[in-house]
Scaffold this motif. Structure first.
Motif, mmCIF file in Angstrom:
data_model
loop_
_atom_site.group_PDB
_atom_site.id
_atom_site.type_symbol
_atom_site.label_atom_id
_atom_site.label_comp_id
_atom_site.label_asym_id
_atom_site.label_seq_id
_atom_site.Cartn_x
_atom_site.Cartn_y
_atom_site.Cartn_z
ATOM 1 N N ALA A 1 0.830 -1.210 0.000
ATOM 2 C CA ALA A 1 0.000 0.000 0.000
ATOM 3 C C ALA A 1 0.863 1.258 0.000
ATOM 4 N N LEU A 2 1.956 1.237 0.769
ATOM 5 C CA LEU A 2 2.845 2.402 0.804
ATOM 6 C C LEU A 2 3.493 2.628 -0.555
ATOM 7 N N ALA A 3 4.018 1.578 -1.163
ATOM 8 C CA ALA A 3 4.640 1.720 -2.482
ATOM 9 C C ALA A 3 3.629 2.239 -3.503
ATOM 10 N N LEU A 4 2.436 1.698 -3.492
ATOM 11 C CA LEU A 4 1.425 2.133 -4.455
ATOM 12 C C LEU A 4 0.989 3.569 -4.204
ATOM 13 N N SER A 5 1.017 4.001 -2.946
ATOM 14 C CA SER A 5 0.627 5.384 -2.636
ATOM 15 C C SER A 5 1.646 6.384 -3.156
ATOM 16 N N TRP A 6 2.854 5.930 -3.441
ATOM 17 C CA TRP A 6 3.900 6.799 -3.961
ATOM 18 C C TRP A 6 3.959 6.796 -5.482
ATOM 19 N N GLN A 7 3.040 6.118 -6.132
ATOM 20 C CA GLN A 7 3.001 6.125 -7.590
ATOM 21 C C GLN A 7 2.330 7.417 -8.061
ATOM 22 N N HIS A 8 2.939 8.067 -9.047
ATOM 23 C CA HIS A 8 2.377 9.314 -9.571
ATOM 24 C C HIS A 8 1.010 9.000 -10.179
ATOM 25 N N PRO A 9 -0.033 9.727 -9.769
ATOM 26 C CA PRO A 9 -1.390 9.375 -10.201
ATOM 27 C C PRO A 9 -1.669 9.508 -11.691
ATOM 28 N N GLU A 10 -1.021 10.438 -12.381
ATOM 29 C CA GLU A 10 -1.273 10.616 -13.808
ATOM 30 C C GLU A 10 -0.226 9.925 -14.685
ATOM 31 N N GLU A 11 1.031 10.016 -14.279
ATOM 32 C CA GLU A 11 2.108 9.528 -15.138
ATOM 33 C C GLU A 11 2.549 8.099 -14.836
ATOM 34 N N GLY A 12 2.238 7.595 -13.653
ATOM 35 C CA GLY A 12 2.485 6.191 -13.340
ATOM 36 C C GLY A 12 3.837 5.850 -12.750
ATOM 37 N N TRP A 13 4.792 6.781 -12.727
ATOM 38 C CA TRP A 13 6.106 6.456 -12.177
ATOM 39 C C TRP A 13 6.044 6.393 -10.648
ATOM 40 N N PHE A 14 7.014 5.690 -10.088
ATOM 41 C CA PHE A 14 7.101 5.523 -8.638
ATOM 42 C C PHE A 14 8.163 6.447 -8.058
ATOM 43 N N GLN A 15 7.853 7.033 -6.930
ATOM 44 C CA GLN A 15 8.749 7.967 -6.244
ATOM 45 C C GLN A 15 10.046 7.290 -5.819
ATOM 46 N N GLU A 16 11.163 7.909 -6.177
ATOM 47 C CA GLU A 16 12.496 7.524 -5.702
ATOM 48 C C GLU A 16 13.174 8.809 -5.261
ATOM 49 N N TYR A 17 13.407 8.943 -3.978
ATOM 50 C CA TYR A 17 13.932 10.180 -3.410
ATOM 51 C C TYR A 17 13.024 11.339 -3.812
ATOM 52 N N GLU A 18 13.455 12.168 -4.728
ATOM 53 C CA GLU A 18 12.694 13.387 -5.050
ATOM 54 C C GLU A 18 12.013 13.355 -6.410
ATOM 55 N N GLY A 19 11.862 12.189 -7.027
ATOM 56 C CA GLY A 19 11.214 12.175 -8.330
ATOM 57 C C GLY A 19 11.249 10.816 -8.987
ATOM 58 N N ALA A 20 11.183 10.838 -10.281
ATOM 59 C CA ALA A 20 11.146 9.615 -11.076
ATOM 60 C C ALA A 20 12.571 9.130 -11.355
ATOM 61 N N ASP A 21 12.716 7.815 -11.446
ATOM 62 C CA ASP A 21 13.999 7.209 -11.804
ATOM 63 C C ASP A 21 13.679 5.983 -12.650
ATOM 64 N N PRO A 22 13.975 6.013 -13.954
ATOM 65 C CA PRO A 22 13.594 4.903 -14.836
ATOM 66 C C PRO A 22 14.159 3.547 -14.402
ATOM 67 N N GLY A 23 15.377 3.517 -13.902
ATOM 68 C CA GLY A 23 15.978 2.252 -13.485
ATOM 69 C C GLY A 23 15.267 1.657 -12.284
ATOM 70 N N TYR A 24 15.079 2.476 -11.254
ATOM 71 C CA TYR A 24 14.387 1.978 -10.070
ATOM 72 C C TYR A 24 12.907 1.724 -10.344
ATOM 73 N N HIS A 25 12.338 2.497 -11.275
ATOM 74 C CA HIS A 25 10.945 2.270 -11.672
ATOM 75 C C HIS A 25 10.781 0.837 -12.199
ATOM 76 N N THR A 26 11.732 0.423 -13.028
ATOM 77 C CA THR A 26 11.709 -0.936 -13.574
ATOM 78 C C THR A 26 11.820 -1.968 -12.460
ATOM 79 N N CYS A 27 12.702 -1.709 -11.499
ATOM 80 C CA CYS A 27 12.841 -2.624 -10.352
ATOM 81 C C CYS A 27 11.531 -2.707 -9.574
ATOM 82 N N THR A 28 10.937 -1.565 -9.290
ATOM 83 C CA THR A 28 9.698 -1.539 -8.515
ATOM 84 C C THR A 28 8.614 -2.359 -9.209
ATOM 85 N N ILE A 29 8.451 -2.167 -10.499
ATOM 86 C CA ILE A 29 7.435 -2.921 -11.240
ATOM 87 C C ILE A 29 7.758 -4.416 -11.217
ATOM 88 N N SER A 30 9.012 -4.763 -11.373
ATOM 89 C CA SER A 30 9.413 -6.173 -11.340
ATOM 90 C C SER A 30 9.079 -6.807 -9.991
#
Length: 176
Positions: A132-161
């Protein structure tokens, strides 16, 4: 974390995998779990880069790998289960200060593996809370997940995996 690759090599048929069923691979996987137990602090935490840092990232990565190896190998070892419980109890009570969605997703996956190994529903709850915490940090319109202060494509891939692996194990529809 090397416990998991050794367990995968032992357990699975892969093209060219001459280690499938080779007892030494199983022994190395078990030794990896034993190493994690010995290398942990009394409270179950472990260090990453610095002594006594009790890093959640290192804890969840290694816990997932060890618990996944334990499950793959069909082990039945109370000492290992006690270790997983200690780590799960730590996850239930402690969090890190930054917003790292990939760590929360991995914490959810590790806690779910602890639940599968021990059968204790409190670890399933830890998994659901971290999900629930991880999902609450997903950007509501763009879909990326919060990493520190914004989006990070590498960690985004890890989070989805990690969340996809959790979905396969749990069937938790909120992950869709």
């Amino acid at each position: 974390e090397m416990a998991l690759p050794f367990a995968l090599l032992y357990k699975n048929v892969y093209p060219g995998n001459k280690y499938q069923g080779w007892e030494r691979m199983r022994e190395l996987a078990v030794a990896g779990i034993e190493f994690a137990i010995k290398g942990s602090r009394r409270d179950g935490t472990c260090d990453d880069y610095f002594p006594y840092e009790q890093a959640m990232g290192a804890l969840v990565f290694s816990t997932y790998a060890c618990a996944e190896a334990y499950l793959l190998l069909g082990l039945d070892d109370e000492r290992m289960l006690a270790f997983f419980r200690k780590r799960g109890d730590h996850l239930a009570k402690h969090n890190e200060t930054g917003r790292l969605s990939n760590h929360q997703a991995f914490a959810a996956l590790a806690a779910y593996n602890i639940y599968l190994a021990t059968g204790d529903a409190k670890y399933k709850q830890v998994s659901e809370d971290r999900t629930a915490l991880a999902l609450s940090w997903q950007h509501p319109e763009e879909g990326w997940f919060q990493e520190y202060e914004g989006a990070d494509p590498g960690y985004h891939t890890c989070t989805i995996s990690f969340l996809a692996k959790l979905y396969r194990k749990s069937g938790n529809e909120s992950l869709i």
